[in-house]
Design a protein around this motif. Structure first.
Motif, mmCIF file in Angstrom:
data_model
loop_
_atom_site.group_PDB
_atom_site.id
_atom_site.type_symbol
_atom_site.label_atom_id
_atom_site.label_comp_id
_atom_site.label_asym_id
_atom_site.label_seq_id
_atom_site.Cartn_x
_atom_site.Cartn_y
_atom_site.Cartn_z
ATOM 1 N N TRP A 166 0.859 -1.207 0.000
ATOM 2 C CA TRP A 166 0.000 0.000 0.000
ATOM 3 C C TRP A 166 0.881 1.238 0.000
ATOM 4 N N PRO A 167 0.505 2.286 -0.724
ATOM 5 C CA PRO A 167 1.405 3.440 -0.858
ATOM 6 C C PRO A 167 1.512 4.347 0.370
ATOM 7 N N MET A 168 0.473 4.426 1.213
ATOM 8 C CA MET A 168 0.450 5.504 2.207
ATOM 9 C C MET A 168 1.355 5.331 3.437
ATOM 10 N N PRO A 169 1.370 4.159 4.102
ATOM 11 C CA PRO A 169 1.934 4.143 5.456
ATOM 12 C C PRO A 169 3.408 4.526 5.581
ATOM 13 N N ALA A 170 4.260 4.257 4.600
ATOM 14 C CA ALA A 170 5.681 4.609 4.748
ATOM 15 C C ALA A 170 5.829 6.121 4.921
ATOM 16 N N TYR A 171 5.102 6.883 4.101
ATOM 17 C CA TYR A 171 5.213 8.344 4.164
ATOM 18 C C TYR A 171 4.561 8.882 5.434
ATOM 19 N N GLU A 172 3.483 8.228 5.857
ATOM 20 C CA GLU A 172 2.805 8.684 7.077
ATOM 21 C C GLU A 172 3.695 8.472 8.301
ATOM 22 N N ILE A 173 4.349 7.310 8.370
ATOM 23 C CA ILE A 173 5.239 7.046 9.504
ATOM 24 C C ILE A 173 6.413 8.030 9.488
ATOM 25 N N ALA A 174 6.960 8.282 8.301
ATOM 26 C CA ALA A 174 8.091 9.215 8.196
ATOM 27 C C ALA A 174 7.673 10.626 8.625
ATOM 28 N N LEU A 175 6.537 11.094 8.112
ATOM 29 C CA LEU A 175 6.094 12.458 8.422
ATOM 30 C C LEU A 175 5.716 12.604 9.895
ATOM 31 N N MET A 176 5.033 11.607 10.429
ATOM 32 C CA MET A 176 4.600 11.717 11.826
ATOM 33 C C MET A 176 5.795 11.641 12.775
ATOM 34 N N THR A 177 6.799 10.828 12.413
ATOM 35 C CA THR A 177 8.000 10.738 13.259
ATOM 36 C C THR A 177 8.756 12.058 13.236
ATOM 37 N N SER A 178 8.888 12.616 12.037
ATOM 38 C CA SER A 178 9.615 13.869 11.922
ATOM 39 C C SER A 178 8.880 14.999 12.670
ATOM 40 N N GLN A 179 7.555 14.990 12.567
ATOM 41 C CA GLN A 179 6.760 16.007 13.271
ATOM 42 C C GLN A 179 6.907 15.849 14.795
ATOM 43 N N ARG A 180 6.899 14.582 15.252
ATOM 44 C CA ARG A 180 7.023 14.351 16.699
ATOM 45 C C ARG A 180 8.384 14.841 17.205
ATOM 46 N N ALA A 181 9.443 14.586 16.414
ATOM 47 C CA ALA A 181 10.775 15.054 16.814
ATOM 48 C C ALA A 181 10.797 16.588 16.882
ATOM 49 N N TRP A 182 10.190 17.215 15.890
ATOM 50 C CA TRP A 182 10.102 18.690 15.858
ATOM 51 C C TRP A 182 9.362 19.197 17.092
ATOM 52 N N ASP A 183 8.214 18.563 17.400
ATOM 53 C CA ASP A 183 7.425 18.991 18.561
ATOM 54 C C ASP A 183 8.243 18.897 19.849
ATOM 55 N N MET A 184 9.114 17.868 19.918
ATOM 56 C CA MET A 184 9.912 17.659 21.130
ATOM 57 C C MET A 184 11.262 18.375 21.049
ATOM 58 N N GLN A 185 11.441 19.154 19.968
ATOM 59 C CA GLN A 185 12.684 19.891 19.721
ATOM 60 C C GLN A 185 13.903 18.965 19.701
ATOM 61 N N MET A 186 13.723 17.835 19.051
ATOM 62 C CA MET A 186 14.809 16.869 18.881
ATOM 63 C C MET A 186 15.203 16.831 17.403
ATOM 64 N N ALA A 187 16.483 16.702 17.131
ATOM 65 C CA ALA A 187 16.930 16.599 15.734
ATOM 66 C C ALA A 187 16.860 15.146 15.286
ATOM 67 N N ILE A 188 16.328 14.938 14.084
ATOM 68 C CA ILE A 188 16.266 13.576 13.536
ATOM 69 C C ILE A 188 16.399 13.627 12.015
ATOM 70 N N GLU A 189 17.068 12.628 11.465
ATOM 71 C CA GLU A 189 17.120 12.481 10.000
ATOM 72 C C GLU A 189 16.247 11.296 9.639
#
Ligand SMILES: Cc1cc2nc3c(=O)[nH]c(=O)nc-3n(C[C@H](O)[C@H](O)[C@H](O)COP(=O)(O)OP(=O)(O)OC[C@H]3O[C@@H](n4cnc5c(N)ncnc54)[C@H](O)[C@@H]3O)c2cc1C
Length: 385
Positions: A166-189
């Protein structure tokens, strides 16, 4: 929507076409509601399902982020609303010559028309990655999200195997993880590695470019046309370039295979061959749709559309309507981002034209994750398109 209830079942007399639906996921339930609406008392519906619940799978990606989760609906209630007799058992063998099936419990059941919608099997494509399974998403990824919040996880790879599921979940997991790191002011690649030509390329060029822009804004890298191996838990090698990526954690989507049901044809990966009317190729009076058939794009919305085409073909056999137009897929989906969702569409515009677009929407205005015309109104809690 017309009132579909048990009376439709009791009205179905001895002349009613005996329709059996095996599998009560998106495609099976969509076909059940479509058939009841289209053919009403001309059919007697039986739903064969080894489970007691319908799970709304796409929302499972939010579970590890404590942002929501997959809704569950009792099958007994949905079957009653579709006027279907529910049998808790699994399809084991189809005998198209005798028009009957054998179940896992050893029973033989006859049919006039059979709709097979068993979904796909999920297998790990890589030994050293965490393979997502929507049935236990929180268990698999909750620790990862905590590590991101705590600043212990700095580099994450999300790998899509070939052929892509399915096309959606890889991008959703990536975006949500990156957003969570941003919210917690943590750097992540975060890097998504995919065999697609571009992110969500099935939705068309414009939408894919917009998704690429969104991912770049959120500092999610994408390596497309990438066929990966995961030799260790912290390394991804990319073919054909031969480059490799060192990370702290690798999350992968599963490889899908079809149900390979005895008595029905299937390709090398177990997928059932389907034609443009939802019929199983080369087999009389058997139809299919969804992740278990050989249509190359696996998406709940397409499972539902093809199920509608198959249902109309069966309703036509029952004399209730005309044969449907051939299946002409229209892609629409909702991308969860950890912030405002995006609605993505790819619609024919007449002639040979295709309009593909991505639109930012609010959570309140979010359409159903799975566009299913007949099923959605029976799922309380899901927005109605
Ligand atoms: C994490 C995730 C996110 C997703 N996001 C989206 C999205 O945003 N939008 C979208 O459109 N799609 C999305 N999808 C894809 C969508 O969920 C699937 O395409 C859809 O569920 C396929 O429907 P199906 O009926 O073919 O299979 P399923 O929904 O898997 O249902 C198959 C059913 O068959 C039953 N079954 C299995 N074997 C047998 C047997 N032998 N006899 C009888 N019954 C049997 C199973 O128990 C199951 O109930 C997502 C999927 C996942 C996992």
């Amino acid at each position: 929507m017309a009132d579909l209830n048990d009376s439709a079942l009791s009205e179905a007399g001895g002349d009613a076409l005996q329709v059996m639906i095996a599998g009560a996921g998106v495609a099976g339930l969509e076909a059940a509601f479509a058939l009841r609406e289209l053919a009403r008392e001309r059919i007697h519906l039986t739903l064969l399902a080894p489970v007691q619940e319908f799970v709304y799978r796409p929302m499972a990606v939010e579970e590890p982020f404590a942002a929501g989760g997959a809704e569950r609906y009792p099958l007994s209630k949905l079957a009653a609303e579709a006027g279907a007799e529910l049998i808790e058992d699994a399809l084991a063998v189809v005998d198209p010559e005798r028009r009957c099936v054998q179940t896992a419990a050893g029973n033989e059941l006859g049919y006039d028309a059979l709709f097979v919608a068993l979904g796909a099997r999920m297998d790990a494509a890589f030994d050293h990655a965490t393979t997502i399974d929507d049935g236990r998403m929180d268990e698999l990824l909750h620790g990862l999200v905590q590590d991101v919040e705590g600043g212990y996880l700095k580099r994450l790879a999300v790998v899509v195997p070939a052929p892509p599921p399915w096309p959606m979940p890889a991008y959703e997991i990536a975006l949500m993880t990156s957003q969570r790191a941003w919210d917690m002011q943590m750097a992540i690649e975060v890097t998504v590695l995919t065999p697609e030509d571009g992110p969500l390329a099935v939705f068309g060029r414009e939408a894919s470019l917009e998704v690429a822009r969104l991912l770049a804004e959120r500092h999610v890298d994408v390596v497309s046309s990438a066929y990966c191996e995961v030799p260790t838990a912290k390394k991804v090698t990319i073919r054909p370039s031969g480059e490799s990526l060192e990370v702290d954690r690798v999350v992968a989507l599963p490889a899908l295979s079809g149900p390979a049901i005895s008595g029905l044809p299937h390709d090398d990966h177990g997928f059932i061959p389907v034609d443009e009317y939802g019929a199983v190729r080369g087999v009389d009076r058997v139809w299919t749709a969804g992740d278990g058939c050989d249509f190359p794009i696996k998406l709940g919305g397409l499972a539902a559309q093809l199920a509608d085409t198959a249902a109309q073909s069966i309703a036509a056999l029952a004399g209730a309507c005309e044969m449907p137009e051939p299946f002409a897929p229209r892609l629409e989906a909702v991308l969860l981002t950890g912030g405002s969702p995006r609605r993505i569409t790819n619609q024919p515009t007449g002639g040979q034209g295709i309009q593909s677009e991505l639109v930012r929407i609010t959570r309140d205005a979010m359409p159903p994750k799975i566009a299913a015309r007949y099923l959605t109104p029976h799922l309380p809690g899901q927005p109605v398109a």
